[in-house]
Write an enzyme that holds these catalytic residues in place. Structure first.
Site, PDB file in Angstrom:
ATOM      1  N   ASP A 108      -2.938  32.841  28.801  1.00  0.00           N
ATOM      2  CA  ASP A 108      -1.557  33.306  28.794  1.00  0.00           C
ATOM      3  C   ASP A 108      -1.507  34.824  28.638  1.00  0.00           C
ATOM      4  OD1 ASP A 108       1.262  32.825  28.655  1.00  0.00           O
ATOM      5  OD2 ASP A 108       1.128  33.458  26.580  1.00  0.00           O
ATOM      6  N   THR A 134       4.018  35.722  32.646  1.00  0.00           N
ATOM      7  CA  THR A 134       3.680  36.911  31.852  1.00  0.00           C
ATOM      8  C   THR A 134       2.463  37.643  32.411  1.00  0.00           C
ATOM      9  OG1 THR A 134       2.484  35.453  30.390  1.00  0.00           O
ATOM     10  CG2 THR A 134       4.676  36.095  29.708  1.00  0.00           C
ATOM     11  N   THR A 135       1.578  36.929  33.092  1.00  0.00           N
ATOM     12  CA  THR A 135       0.431  37.599  33.704  1.00  0.00           C
ATOM     13  C   THR A 135       0.880  38.308  34.975  1.00  0.00           C
ATOM     14  OG1 THR A 135      -0.806  35.667  33.006  1.00  0.00           O
ATOM     15  CG2 THR A 135      -1.984  37.234  34.343  1.00  0.00           C
ATOM     16  N   ASP A 192       5.349  27.462  27.555  1.00  0.00           N
ATOM     17  CA  ASP A 192       5.653  27.931  28.910  1.00  0.00           C
ATOM     18  C   ASP A 192       6.359  26.844  29.713  1.00  0.00           C
ATOM     19  OD1 ASP A 192       4.332  30.141  28.121  1.00  0.00           O
ATOM     20  OD2 ASP A 192       3.006  30.300  29.855  1.00  0.00           O
TER      21      ASP A 192
HETATM   22  P1  ADP Z   1       1.609  33.618  34.742  1.00  0.00           P
HETATM   23  O1  ADP Z   1       1.210  33.816  33.315  1.00  0.00           O
HETATM   24  O2  ADP Z   1       2.160  34.862  35.366  1.00  0.00           O
HETATM   25  O3  ADP Z   1       2.468  32.425  34.967  1.00  0.00           O
HETATM   26  P2  ADP Z   1      -0.531  32.145  35.833  1.00  0.00           P
HETATM   27  O4  ADP Z   1      -1.949  32.418  35.514  1.00  0.00           O
HETATM   28  O5  ADP Z   1       0.147  30.971  35.246  1.00  0.00           O
HETATM   29  O6  ADP Z   1       0.279  33.426  35.544  1.00  0.00           O
HETATM   30  O7  ADP Z   1      -0.465  32.043  37.412  1.00  0.00           O
HETATM   31  C1  ADP Z   1       0.738  31.829  38.073  1.00  0.00           C
HETATM   32  C2  ADP Z   1       0.532  32.034  39.549  1.00  0.00           C
HETATM   33  O8  ADP Z   1      -0.299  31.013  40.087  1.00  0.00           O
HETATM   34  C3  ADP Z   1       1.857  31.943  40.270  1.00  0.00           C
HETATM   35  O9  ADP Z   1       1.931  32.961  41.213  1.00  0.00           O
HETATM   36  C4  ADP Z   1       1.799  30.577  40.924  1.00  0.00           C
HETATM   37  O10 ADP Z   1       2.568  30.534  42.087  1.00  0.00           O
HETATM   38  C5  ADP Z   1       0.340  30.418  41.196  1.00  0.00           C
HETATM   39  N1  ADP Z   1      -0.065  29.005  41.318  1.00  0.00           N
HETATM   40  C6  ADP Z   1       0.050  28.035  40.392  1.00  0.00           C
HETATM   41  N2  ADP Z   1      -0.438  26.861  40.863  1.00  0.00           N
HETATM   42  C7  ADP Z   1      -0.892  27.103  42.102  1.00  0.00           C
HETATM   43  C8  ADP Z   1      -1.505  26.294  43.127  1.00  0.00           C
HETATM   44  N3  ADP Z   1      -1.759  25.002  42.925  1.00  0.00           N
HETATM   45  N4  ADP Z   1      -1.840  26.881  44.287  1.00  0.00           N
HETATM   46  C9  ADP Z   1      -1.591  28.178  44.479  1.00  0.00           C
HETATM   47  N5  ADP Z   1      -1.033  28.983  43.571  1.00  0.00           N
HETATM   48  C10 ADP Z   1      -0.662  28.470  42.409  1.00  0.00           C
END
Ligand code: ADP
Length: 535
Positions: A69, A102-103, A400
């Protein structure tokens, strides 16, 4: 330089223009600030997406946190630089307002800073860059509205909510159980939501965790849990339609507040005293029974005699319940906290559909579940896991997911994830750039390039060729005129995010773009850094 002496005759050196030490001006200031911001973004870049890496952070007292996170990583990092601190706050404000993304917001800000650096090197004034970014962000947000879709859901049609929560959980360590955890999050939010006012009070959702057991054992309890057990092992373990007396007075004979002495010199006198004490206990128990209590929850302890009597009179009891928990029980069950036995009345009893004691594994650990409470809609998410780190990370991931479900109840618009929304915005911003005759045009194009960095990071983290993958997806989006082609991180064979069910909330994505632009504009406008330290 000059030599001077203090009042004790000790020499010291005066350096002229000492106040200019540790001062950066103009382009130097902007460059130093940009590189600080970029450094923070670089740390988070590898954590983005479903195949993103986790970070292990060790606190000075030896506690270890493993997390994915963004807000948590930055919060636990010891950041000294003021600009880097702005990036930390950026991720926190995304966390406060939206709870997820948040990332992404920090990676986005890092990319904007990197693009700005190139523009500054080419001699474009920082204010023009900032203004260009502002225009571009407005175009991007408008385009997001344009490509967003409405999601329909109801109390018996929660699939769409679950799917969106699953996208959030995809990238977390707990993604093994994403389906069940997403369902729990959605059910919890719906249990406390006010669908008419479109409001959710997340305070009503308590997240508890206990080490041991499996992540799969995580459950949603329609009520509250208390880390206590029945005071006597032979008391019933399950009480239906419980009427609960919530007491802050002790089950013991009253003690005089002054010093006193009782002479007991005969057997008869001892017997009378003993009977008198017993009568006290008896009266107390009787008082509880008279008002109709079927369970007593007591802030204090009671001795074995009282305990035995309670068991004999068939009145289950729980002792040593802390003040905070007692208040929570009172609120949830609609009861009143009673400080004296004389004040007990039937109206002051709390009501719960089911109170049960549950034992875990082979340990003597037991917990009480107070469910189907009278007044409150409070629910508890009870997380199980192999170790403390896992439980803590699950709590963060659950937070989240809860936020995403809440955001969807507030506004049920979604955009597609996997970088598809960013690519689509990038195309739109790039196309709009030509319409601006001024130097801002360059900044707007740079903004479009920065948007590309999210899908590139997703591709890179999944082991794909970033530039090749991005250009393939981008040309597909332009050719087919769609906005749902993204990065196939999980190698499923399709990059259609509709098929993969990868959704993100519209307000979350909008907030990401707006917040990142705001912070970058702020950093670009700083042209003088005065600090007490040497650079
Ligand atoms: P954050 O803390 O910003 O939510 P994450 O590490 O959770 O960051 O990553 C979120 C990103 O990953 C988003 O851009 C989301 O669209 C992408 N994402 C999540 N699941 C998938 C998937 N199965 N395939 C492609 N992209 C994905």
């Amino acid at each position: 330089m000059a030599l001077a002496f203090d009042e004790y005759g000790r020499p010291f050196i005066l350096i002229k223009q000492q106040d200019e030490k540790g001062r950066l001006r103009g382009l130097d200031a902007q460059k130093a600030n940009i590189s600080a911001g970029k450094a923070v973004a670089r740390i988070l870049r590898t954590s983005l997406g479903p195949k993103g890496m986790d970070k292990m952070l060790q606190s000075p007292d030896g506690d270890v946190t493993i997390t994915n996170d963004g807000a948590t990583i930055l919060e636990q990092m010891d950041v000294d630089n003021q600009i880097a601190k702005l990036m930390v706050e950026l991720s926190q404000s995304q966390d406060y307002e939206i709870g997820d993304g948040t990332t992404g917001v920090v990676v986005m800000a890092g990319a904007l800073l990197e693009q700005a650096e190139h523009l500054l090197e080419r001699g474009i004034h920082p204010i023009r860059v900032a203004e260009g970014y502002e225009m571009a962000s407005r175009i991007a947000v408008e385009h997001l509205e344009h490509i967003s879709q409405k999601f329909e859901f109801g109390l018996d049609n929660i699939e769409s909510l679950v799917q969106t929560c699953m996208t959030t959980l995809n990238s977390k360590i707990v993604n093994r159980c994403k389906r069940s955890l997403a369902e729990i999050a959605v059910k919890a939010v719906l249990a406390v939501a006010d669908l008419e006012r479109k409001d959710v009070n997340l305070d009503l959702i308590k997240i508890e965790g206990k080490v041991a057991g499996k992540l799969e054992d995580t459950e949603l309890i329609y009520g509250i849990t208390v880390d206590k057990e029945m005071s006597h092992p032979q008391m019933p373990k399950q009480i239906e339609d419980a009427k609960i007396a919530i007491l802050t007075c002790a089950f013991e004979p009253p003690k005089p507040k002054t010093k006193h002495k009782v002479d007991i010199d005969t057997v008869e006198k001892f017997e009378t005293l003993r009977l008198q004490e017993q009568k006290y206990f008896d009266d107390m128990v009787q008082k509880c029974k008279d008002v109709g209590a079927t369970l007593v929850i007591c802030q204090w302890g009671f001795d074995d005699e009282a305990n035995h009597l309670l068991m004999n009179r068939n009145l289950p009891a729980i002792r040593w319940v802390g003040g905070v928990e007692l208040e929570l029980i009172a609120i949830a069950t609609g009861g009143r906290i009673v400080p004296r036995f004389q004040e007990l009345t039937p109206e002051k009893l709390g009501k719960a559909g089911l109170v049960r004691e549950k034992a875990f594994g082979t340990t003597k650990d037991r917990m009480l579940y107070i469910e189907h409470c009278a007044n409150s809609r409070a629910v508890t998410i009870f997380i199980r896991g192999g170790n403390k780190m896992m439980i803590e990370e699950t709590k963060r991931s659950m937070h989240d997911a809860l936020c995403v479900a809440r955001n969807l109840i507030r506004n049920n618009s979604i955009v597609y994830g996997g970088g598809s929304a960013e690519i689509s915005c990038s195309i739109a911003v790039e196309a709009a750039a030509d319409k601006y005759p001024g130097v801002e045009q360059y900044a707007i194009r740079a903004f479009a390039d920065a948007l590309d960095c999210i899908p590139m990071a997703l591709a890179e983290n999944s082991g794909l060729q970033p530039i090749e993958t991005l250009s393939a997806v981008k040309s597909q989006q332009i050719k087919e005129n769609n906005s749902y082609c993204g990065i196939d991180c999980n190698d499923t064979g399709t990059n259609d995010m509709r098929e993969q069910n990868v959704f993100e909330t519209l307000i979350g994505k909008k907030q990401q773009i707006l917040l990142a632009t705001q912070v970058v504009k702020m950093i670009l406008k700083i042209d003088d850094v005065i600090s007490p330290f040497d650079y």
